[in-house]
Design a protein around this motif. Structure first.
Motif, short mmCIF file in Angstrom:
data_model
loop_
_atom_site.label_atom_id
_atom_site.label_comp_id
_atom_site.label_asym_id
_atom_site.label_seq_id
_atom_site.Cartn_x
_atom_site.Cartn_y
_atom_site.Cartn_z
N UNK A 111 -14.73 -29.20 -2.35
CA UNK A 111 -13.33 -28.89 -2.68
C UNK A 111 -13.34 -27.39 -3.19
N UNK A 112 -12.14 -27.01 -2.73
CA UNK A 112 -12.01 -25.70 -2.84
C UNK A 112 -11.81 -25.31 -4.45
N UNK A 113 -12.33 -24.14 -5.06
CA UNK A 113 -11.66 -23.95 -6.59
C UNK A 113 -10.59 -22.91 -6.48
N UNK A 114 -9.89 -22.87 -5.49
CA UNK A 114 -8.80 -21.96 -5.25
C UNK A 114 -7.74 -22.74 -6.00
N UNK A 115 -6.96 -22.19 -6.98
CA UNK A 115 -6.00 -22.67 -7.61
C UNK A 115 -4.66 -22.97 -6.78
N UNK A 116 -3.90 -24.02 -6.79
CA UNK A 116 -2.74 -24.19 -6.24
C UNK A 116 -1.41 -24.35 -6.93
N UNK A 117 -1.74 -24.54 -8.37
CA UNK A 117 -0.53 -24.92 -9.12
C UNK A 117 0.53 -23.61 -9.13
N UNK A 118 1.62 -24.10 -9.25
CA UNK A 118 2.75 -23.07 -9.58
C UNK A 118 3.83 -23.73 -10.57
N UNK A 119 4.60 -22.65 -11.12
CA UNK A 119 5.79 -23.06 -11.80
C UNK A 119 7.15 -23.45 -11.19
N UNK A 120 7.83 -24.65 -11.50
CA UNK A 120 9.10 -24.90 -10.94
C UNK A 120 10.03 -25.07 -12.07
N UNK A 121 11.23 -24.96 -11.81
CA UNK A 121 12.33 -25.16 -12.99
C UNK A 121 12.67 -26.69 -12.30
N UNK A 122 13.03 -27.62 -13.16
CA UNK A 122 13.82 -28.78 -13.17
C UNK A 122 14.55 -29.02 -14.28
N UNK A 123 15.94 -29.05 -13.80
CA UNK A 123 16.87 -29.12 -14.88
C UNK A 123 16.77 -27.90 -15.80
N UNK A 124 16.86 -28.20 -17.13
CA UNK A 124 16.87 -26.85 -17.84
C UNK A 124 15.18 -26.87 -18.58
N UNK A 125 14.24 -27.22 -17.82
CA UNK A 125 12.74 -27.26 -18.22
C UNK A 125 11.69 -26.61 -17.11
N UNK A 126 10.94 -26.09 -17.61
CA UNK A 126 9.75 -25.52 -16.87
C UNK A 126 8.91 -26.49 -16.41
N UNK A 127 8.30 -26.77 -15.50
CA UNK A 127 7.15 -27.64 -14.98
C UNK A 127 6.26 -26.94 -14.39
N UNK A 128 4.71 -27.39 -14.37
CA UNK A 128 3.72 -26.91 -13.56
C UNK A 128 3.78 -28.07 -12.46
N UNK A 129 3.53 -27.43 -11.16
CA UNK A 129 3.45 -28.27 -10.19
C UNK A 129 2.39 -28.06 -9.01
N UNK A 130 2.05 -29.20 -8.25
CA UNK A 130 0.82 -29.08 -7.50
C UNK A 130 1.07 -30.06 -6.24
N UNK A 131 0.90 -29.71 -5.17
CA UNK A 131 1.08 -30.42 -3.98
C UNK A 131 -0.37 -30.75 -3.18
N UNK A 132 -0.18 -32.12 -2.70
CA UNK A 132 -1.40 -32.48 -2.07
C UNK A 132 -0.61 -33.10 -0.65
N UNK A 133 -1.45 -32.91 0.36
CA UNK A 133 -0.89 -33.76 1.82
C UNK A 133 -1.99 -34.60 2.34
N UNK A 134 -1.45 -35.68 2.79
CA UNK A 134 -2.52 -36.78 3.25
C UNK A 134 -1.63 -37.08 4.66
N UNK A 135 -2.76 -37.27 5.43
CA UNK A 135 -2.44 -38.07 6.74
C UNK A 135 -2.32 -39.55 6.64
N UNK A 136 -1.37 -39.81 5.86
CA UNK A 136 -1.11 -41.27 5.63
C UNK A 136 0.19 -41.42 5.39
N UNK A 137 0.79 -42.76 5.48
CA UNK A 137 2.04 -43.14 5.23
C UNK A 137 2.38 -43.03 3.71
N UNK A 138 3.56 -42.72 3.32
CA UNK A 138 3.67 -42.75 1.68
C UNK A 138 3.26 -44.10 1.24
N UNK A 139 3.41 -45.40 1.77
CA UNK A 139 2.92 -46.69 0.97
C UNK A 139 1.51 -46.47 0.76
#
Length: 182
Positions: free
Chosen positions: A1-29
């Motif tokens: 796996x890559x050691x390249x960081x993917x995390x970012x900050x996002x604002x949800x409501x009135x609070x800060x969150x760290x966030x990460x995305x991962x994509x899968x070639x698969x259905x949500x279930x």
């Protein structure tokens, strides 16, 4: 796996969150099962016991050595299968307010994981930690070897990225944090 960081900050409501995305070639279930079924969690992070209908489970991590193996209570304030799971935990390591959201389009599912920023100084450790576990999830779901994700490739390698994010929330945090611990 890559050691390249993917995390970012996002604002949800009135609070800060760290966030990460991962994509899968698969259905949500299928991705939902990977993040909710105890046996499917085991290869990449840990297992849980209990009945989620009670509003909580007892969760034990399996890649943290003895200190992570003690079961901790995770409350489940929201569960909308297969779209949204929120879990909260208060432990000796801090307060964990996690969100896992799934969005599927044309058989491809994006998992967005968020963690409420309760302690800006903890971002330097939390960020690389979730990168590590999410990459282990990807490896487990794609038939890879989860041992291919080596902790040393994540921390301290990704620390600077997360210290920089923390510095945007609390200017001067970089100087207060100093060099990486451990």
């Amino acid at each position: 796996m890559s050691a390249t960081p993917t995390g970012y900050l996002t604002r949800r409501g009135d609070a800060d969150h760290l966030a990460w995305d991962r994509t899968f070639d698969a259905p949500a279930s299928q991705v939902w099962a990977a993040i909710t079924v105890s046996e499917r969690l085991a290869p990449w992070i840990g297992t849980w016991t209990g009945d989620p209908a009670d509003g909580f489970v007892m969760f034990s991590m399996n890649a943290e050595g003895d200190e992570g193996s003690t079961p901790m209570r995770y409350d489940i304030p929201a569960c909308d299968e297969p779209r949204l799971l929120k879990v909260d935990c208060v432990s000796d390591w801090g307060t964990w307010n996690l969100g896992l959201e799934l969005a599927e389009a044309d058989g491809v599912t994006t998992l967005t994981m968020t963690q409420l920023v309760n302690d800006v100084a903890a971002i330097e450790n939390i960020g690389p930690g979730w990168e590590y576990y999410l990459d282990r999830l990807v490896l487990a779901e794609t038939g890879g070897d989860v041992a291919g994700a080596a902790w040393d490739d994540y921390y301290p390698a990704q620390r600077e990225h997360y210290v920089a994010l923390a510095d945007t929330l609390e200017p001067g945090i970089r100087e207060r944090l100093g060099p990486p611990q451990g």
